[in-house]
Design a protein around this motif. Structure first.
Motif, short mmCIF file in Angstrom:
data_model
loop_
_atom_site.label_atom_id
_atom_site.label_comp_id
_atom_site.label_asym_id
_atom_site.label_seq_id
_atom_site.Cartn_x
_atom_site.Cartn_y
_atom_site.Cartn_z
N THR A 4 -38.59 72.65 79.68
CA THR A 4 -37.56 72.38 78.68
C THR A 4 -37.38 73.55 77.73
O THR A 4 -36.30 73.75 77.17
CB THR A 4 -37.93 71.12 77.87
OG1 THR A 4 -39.28 71.26 77.38
CG2 THR A 4 -37.83 69.87 78.73
N ASP A 5 -38.44 74.35 77.54
CA ASP A 5 -38.36 75.52 76.66
C ASP A 5 -37.92 76.77 77.41
O ASP A 5 -37.32 77.68 76.81
CB ASP A 5 -39.72 75.78 76.01
CG ASP A 5 -40.18 74.61 75.15
OD1 ASP A 5 -39.31 73.91 74.60
OD2 ASP A 5 -41.40 74.39 75.05
N PHE A 6 -38.24 76.83 78.71
CA PHE A 6 -37.92 78.01 79.51
C PHE A 6 -37.42 77.52 80.86
O PHE A 6 -38.19 77.37 81.81
CB PHE A 6 -39.18 78.89 79.67
CG PHE A 6 -38.92 80.25 80.25
CD1 PHE A 6 -38.30 81.25 79.49
CD2 PHE A 6 -39.30 80.55 81.55
CE1 PHE A 6 -38.08 82.50 80.02
CE2 PHE A 6 -39.08 81.81 82.09
CZ PHE A 6 -38.47 82.79 81.32
N PRO A 7 -36.13 77.22 80.96
CA PRO A 7 -35.60 76.49 82.12
C PRO A 7 -35.35 77.35 83.35
O PRO A 7 -34.30 77.27 83.98
CB PRO A 7 -34.29 75.92 81.56
CG PRO A 7 -33.84 76.95 80.57
CD PRO A 7 -35.09 77.50 79.95
N TYR A 8 -36.31 78.20 83.68
CA TYR A 8 -36.15 79.09 84.82
C TYR A 8 -37.08 78.67 85.96
O TYR A 8 -38.15 78.10 85.75
CB TYR A 8 -36.49 80.54 84.44
CG TYR A 8 -35.46 81.20 83.54
CD1 TYR A 8 -34.43 81.96 84.08
CD2 TYR A 8 -35.52 81.04 82.16
CE1 TYR A 8 -33.49 82.56 83.26
CE2 TYR A 8 -34.57 81.63 81.34
CZ TYR A 8 -33.56 82.40 81.90
OH TYR A 8 -32.63 82.99 81.09
N THR A 9 -36.66 79.00 87.17
CA THR A 9 -37.55 78.94 88.32
C THR A 9 -38.24 80.30 88.42
O THR A 9 -37.58 81.34 88.34
CB THR A 9 -36.77 78.65 89.62
OG1 THR A 9 -36.20 77.34 89.51
CG2 THR A 9 -37.68 78.71 90.83
N LEU A 69 -45.36 83.41 78.02
CA LEU A 69 -46.63 82.79 78.37
C LEU A 69 -47.40 82.43 77.10
O LEU A 69 -47.31 83.11 76.08
CB LEU A 69 -47.47 83.74 79.22
CG LEU A 69 -46.89 84.23 80.55
CD1 LEU A 69 -47.91 85.09 81.28
CD2 LEU A 69 -46.48 83.05 81.42
N LYS A 70 -48.20 81.38 77.19
CA LYS A 70 -49.04 80.99 76.06
C LYS A 70 -50.08 82.06 75.77
O LYS A 70 -50.46 82.29 74.62
CB LYS A 70 -49.73 79.65 76.35
CG LYS A 70 -48.77 78.50 76.53
CD LYS A 70 -49.51 77.24 76.94
CE LYS A 70 -48.53 76.10 77.26
NZ LYS A 70 -49.24 74.91 77.76
N SER A 71 -50.56 82.72 76.83
CA SER A 71 -51.59 83.74 76.67
C SER A 71 -51.69 84.52 77.97
O SER A 71 -51.27 84.04 79.03
CB SER A 71 -52.93 83.09 76.34
OG SER A 71 -53.95 84.06 76.20
N ALA A 72 -52.25 85.73 77.89
CA ALA A 72 -52.53 86.50 79.11
C ALA A 72 -53.70 85.86 79.85
O ALA A 72 -54.60 85.27 79.25
CB ALA A 72 -52.85 87.94 78.75
N VAL A 73 -53.69 85.99 81.18
CA VAL A 73 -54.75 85.43 82.03
C VAL A 73 -55.37 86.56 82.85
O VAL A 73 -54.66 87.40 83.39
CB VAL A 73 -54.19 84.35 82.99
CG1 VAL A 73 -55.31 83.76 83.83
CG2 VAL A 73 -53.49 83.26 82.21
N ALA A 74 -56.68 86.56 82.93
CA ALA A 74 -57.41 87.53 83.75
C ALA A 74 -58.40 86.78 84.63
O ALA A 74 -58.84 85.67 84.31
CB ALA A 74 -58.13 88.55 82.87
N GLY A 75 -58.76 87.39 85.75
CA GLY A 75 -59.72 86.78 86.66
C GLY A 75 -60.74 87.80 87.12
O GLY A 75 -60.46 88.99 87.19
#
Length: 713
Positions: free
Chosen positions: A422-427, A460-466
């Motif tokens: 609803t906030d970012f209506p993209y695929t 994004l809410k935050s960056a993600v690392a693995g």
């Protein structure tokens, strides 16, 4: 005619039943497992002789979902189940990973495990039932299997762990703020063998607690399988592991020093060439009889394993000279590709991923036809692993089990931080091209995917690392946990433990064990060491992020608007006539769902605004006292009808045209003329009353009261 054995327990909120002896009696082991009304049949067969010269264990696991299980007919042209779906492939891997290490070492007979979903109650996910059925079928088949194993799914709500949450609860966790975890754990009586999860920034303590909870919950299932086997198991297959100790001693004497020297080389390709040369030197020193021994490959691999493992555990020395907890050098680059919506190149040592983000509209969502229903997904991640990434030649085809599994792991890690639709209506579609690989390309895809989406302007809410962790566990109990493992450390080590997350917590955890499980102490240390590695990688990634990225000029802009559900039909029109006209006139793509949410997409802001205005004119109601621009559509003796609000017409009475008496409205008006009108209100029959004389026809502004009086004078 049938010799049926049935065992049942109450497990969670349902009854778990295992039955054998009625169907598939020619298989070496056949078990039908039922949980609630979800039923899966598992059949096991194995070759009684190994293929000559085969130096690997040929285990194949298939998982099949039959659409009749949920009372459905398959989609598509042929109306029958065809190639495995993503869910089927991932579930087959889910079953394969915990059972593979539990076959007796040296057993190289072909083994086939086939799991078929016969009934699905849309409550209990058949993947867990299939895992239990496969384990039970292996346990009673007589194959040299050191099981059983069992598995379960764990959810997490309000600080409480939930055993085997319903399918609906696990569907679309991103849109369900209460559910924070979808965790699958498999293990034996004493240890955990496999972990697979999708999480929403859980702490290390919460994840470890979930794994411990799962291991406790599978204990009664393991007892049930053993109880079934005591009554229904076949005689164990007469298999003695080959004794190649003499051959190994000859191999060791011929090439241990050469192998140690080869593994002291830090560059991957130079090291591989040196290892190959060491093997050739060993073969040159062996007799003809030793060269023809089928166990030569196992002896060579054992020598490699001992050389690598002893250096790690005894000396704390890794292949490339790093400390046990050290991450390889990292380089992050954003915005490499000029016409893509977002791109990033993430390089960690000799592992590199080029990840590209594409932003699409609702038309680009992936339609998924699943047993539990049809649904759409607006986030896709596709992982490609070409042969050149490891310096090899090979056949290039469609994605295999490895590509699908690695892509899903990265998908799980990233989707926890995506904005709400609803906030970012993209695929969103991410493609990870692995251009170099030497350890954990899936975690490189996570890091590169995070950077690429940020480059595309995704909030994004935050960056993600693995980071991928490894383990070397010796027979005396000594062990070493390795951070950011190389390919050889993965190949010759005992654990592949991948952890991805943000600074706040874990978003995905995957663990595979090659030994008979690990203790909670080892897992706790691995999680803590992985957190340190993840924080280091996030710090390196942040250096490449200089504020919010500009939204790509090549990406579509999407605006959303909400209309009343009773107006949807008016926007679409008979046979879609109205919405087609809006698209043709405005040049924007328009998508409307059953809730009245309309997405308008176009790279051109003017096209979006035009479509928005056209839709607004259809669904909005005119406001009393507001001035509108309209067009005269009909002139009659008592006034003129003006189309002023979409398809809405109103009457301007002859007395409201000008501040003077007119003989006939046609004295000043003609059809097609554009005029400014003010909505005075509605009469008793709901008819619209308009006025022209109180609006300045040049500017469209309402005439002030004093000016009205002057005009009347």
């Amino acid at each position: 005619m049938f010799n049926v054995t049935t065992k049942s327990i109450e497990w969670g909120e349902d009854t778990l039943t295992l039955e054998t002896g009625k169907v598939a009696r020619q298989a070496d082991g056949s078990v039908v497992a039922t949980l609630g009304e979800t039923r899966v049949m598992a059949n096991v067969t194995f070759a009684k002789e190994p293929k000559p010269g085969q130096d690997f264990f040929p285990l194949t696991v298939h998982y099949q979902e039959k659409y009749y299980a949920a009372g459905k007919v398959p989609g598509g042209f042929f109306k029958r189940e065809a190639r495995p779906t993503e869910k089927e492939t991932l579930t087959a891997r889910l079953i394969d990973r915990p059972i593979r290490p539990l076959f007796v070492p040296g057993f190289k007979h072909e083994v086939l495990v086939m799991c078929t979903v016969l009934s699905h109650d849309l409550v209990n996910d058949p993947d867990i039932v299939a895992m239990i059925a496969a384990s039970a079928a292996l346990t009673i088949s007589g194959v040299p299997f050191m099981g059983p194993i069992a598995g379960c799914r764990v959810g997490y709500v309000d600080g409480e762990y939930i055993l085997n949450p319903e399918v609906e609860d696990m569907q679309g966790l991103r849109n369900n703020p209460e559910q924070r975890l979808d965790l699958v754990v498999a293990g034996t009586k004493d240890a955990v063998m496999m972990v697979e999860s999708e999480a929403y920034e859980l702490s290390e303590e919460e994840m470890l607690g979930a794994v411990t909870f799962a291991h406790e919950q599978i204990q009664p299932v393991l007892d049930l399988i053993i109880d079934l086997a005591e009554d229904a198991a076949k005689e164990p297959f007469d298999f003695q592991p080959p004794d190649y100790s003499a051959l190994f001693e000859a191999v060791k004497a011929a090439g241990e020093d050469k192998m140690k020297a080869a593994y002291a080389i830090t560059d991957k390709q130079e090291r591989q060439a040196a290892v190959a040369a060491a093997k050739e030197a060993i073969r040159a020193a062996l007799s003809e009889e030793q060269l023809e021994d089928a166990n030569l490959g196992s002896a060579l691999k054992k020598l490699e394993s001992i050389v690598l493992r002893s250096a790690v555990v005894k000396d704390g020395k890794r292949i490339d000279g790093r400390a046990l907890d050290q991450v390889r050098p990292i380089v992050c680059e954003n915005g490499l590709l000029p016409r893509t919506h977002g791109s990033a190149l993430f390089t960690r040592g000799e592992t590199q991923a080029l990840v590209v983000t594409t932003l699409g509209t609702g038309d680009d969502e992936q339609f998924i036809d699943a047993l539990h229903g049809n649904f759409k997904s607006n986030f896709m991640l596709h992982y490609n692993f070409p042969p050149y990434s490891v310096g090899e030649v090979g056949r290039v085809g469609g994605p295999g089990r490895r590509e699908i599994g690695h892509g899903k792991l990265a998908w799980r890690a990233l989707q926890a931080v995506l904005p709400a639709s609803t906030d970012f209506p993209y695929t969103l579609r991410l493609v990870s091209e692995i251009t170099e690989s030497n350890g954990s390309s899936s975690m490189a895809s996570v890091c590169g995917g995070s950077l690429s989406m940020m480059d595309a302007g995704v909030p994004l809410k935050s960056a993600v690392a693995g980071v991928a962790m490894g383990l070397v566990l010796e027979e005396d109990g000594s062990y070493a946990v390795l951070t950011d493992i190389l390919g050889d450390e993965d190949h010759l080590g005992d654990m592949d433990f991948k952890v991805a997350g943000t600074e706040e917590g874990i978003t995905s955890l995957q663990m595979d064990i090659k030994v008979a499980g690990i203790t909670p102490e080892i897992m706790k240390k691995a999680l803590a060491q992985a957190k340190e590695g993840r924080m280091h990688i996030l710090g390196e990634m942040n250096k490449a992020l200089s504020g919010a990225a500009d939204f790509s000029v090549h990406a579509p802009r999407i605006e959303t608007m909400q209309v009343p559900t009773d107006k949807i039909r008016e926007v679409i029109g008979s046979g879609g006539k109205v919405i087609r006209e809006i698209v043709e006139v405005s040049g924007a793509k328009v998508d409307i769902n059953d809730d009245g949410i309309i997405k308008i997409a176009s790279p051109n802001g003017e096209a979006i605004q035009k479509a928005y205005d056209m839709i607004h004119s259809i669904v909005a109601e005119p406001e009393e006292g507001k001035v509108y621009k309209g067009k005269v559509v009909k002139i009659v003796d008592f006034g003129a009808f003006v189309n002023f609000f979409g398809k809405r017409d109103g009457l301007v009475h002859v007395s409201q045209i000008e501040n003077r008496r007119l003989n006939h409205p046609s004295d000043v008006l003609k059809e097609g003329q554009e005029v400014w009108v003010k909505l005075l209100g509605f009469d008793d029959r709901g008819k619209v009353r308009l006025s022209m004389k109180i609006v300045d026809q040049e500017t469209g502004e309402e005439i002030a009261p004093e000016k009205k009086e002057e005009a009347a004078d």
